[in-house]
Design an enzyme around this catalytic site. Structure first.
Site, PDB file in Angstrom:
ATOM      1  N   SER A  69      39.383  45.767  28.899  1.00  0.00           N
ATOM      2  CA  SER A  69      39.583  44.580  28.086  1.00  0.00           C
ATOM      3  C   SER A  69      38.510  43.581  28.470  1.00  0.00           C
ATOM      4  CB  SER A  69      40.969  43.984  28.377  1.00  0.00           C
ATOM      5  OG  SER A  69      41.079  42.675  27.852  1.00  0.00           O
ATOM      6  N   TYR A  82      47.164  40.745  34.525  1.00  0.00           N
ATOM      7  CA  TYR A  82      46.447  41.486  33.478  1.00  0.00           C
ATOM      8  C   TYR A  82      44.955  41.534  33.786  1.00  0.00           C
ATOM      9  CZ  TYR A  82      45.261  43.190  28.827  1.00  0.00           C
ATOM     10  OH  TYR A  82      44.800  43.952  27.780  1.00  0.00           O
TER      11      TYR A  82
END
Length: 198
Positions: A69, A82
């Protein structure tokens, strides 16, 4: 099991494990959320790489695509678990690329921003952060199909890093050109956004 299912050795492995997590600062987010996020987002990719990298090395061809990501390098506030999980995927991919160099096995790491998926439904994103992410995904997100096609094409070209959207490429360059300024600007923007929300 993969070999039994397909009847031959796998030659392309895509490690795409992901749940969303965010909304709280480091120290406030429960450790169980960290464990769950790292368990899926990072350990899922570690397990896939651990099993298939030796097989592909022996095969002498093929590839590994790890889905990370832009969070792996963007370091947005209130997304600690995350960010860390995806940064681990980025580092693992870079390590694999070095280890598999010259073996005929290509490694690609995908670092998108918002893609229209159900990742915000994981249950460990604070409610206001989930609403914000869902809105951003709705208005700026791209389709998973377009990201997948672009990533596969980049992998075929032997590309290590795939940043499919302009905002991901902008953050990548900004952080490398002016890391201190980039980090301070993130903090200021986050505080301003919080103040406007109150």
């Amino acid at each position: 099991i993969a070999e039994e299912w397909f009847g031959k050795s796998a030659d392309l492995v895509i490690n795409n494990a992901g749940i969303g997590a965010g909304g709280q600062v480091v120290g406030a987010a429960p450790l169980v959320d960290w464990q769950k996020t790292l368990g899926v987002n990072l350990w899922g990719v570690i397990h896939g790489s651990h099993v298939f990298a030796p097989r592909l090395r022996t095969l002498g061809r093929g590839g590994i695509i790890n889905v990370a990501s832009a969070a792996s390098f963007a370091a947005a506030p209130r997304m600690g678990a995350y960010n860390v999980s995806k940064a681990g995927v980025l580092a693992l991919s870079e390590t694999l690329a070095a280890e598999l160099s010259g073996t005929g096995v290509a490694v690609t790491v995908l670092c998108p921003t918002f893609v229209k998926t159900n990742i915000v439904d994981s249950g460990i994103i604070e409610e206001s952060a989930a609403r914000l992410a869902a809105t951003a995904m709705k208005w700026t997100g791209v389709s998973a199909d377009s990201v997948a096609r672009g990533c596969l094409d980049a992998h075929d070209r032997g590309q290590l890093y795939v940043l499919p959207q302009f905002d991901a490429r902008f953050m990548w360059q900004a952080k490398r050109l002016a890391p201190d300024t980039y980090t301070k600007a993130l903090g200021i923007a986050e505080r301003f956004s919080r103040q406007r929300g109150n």
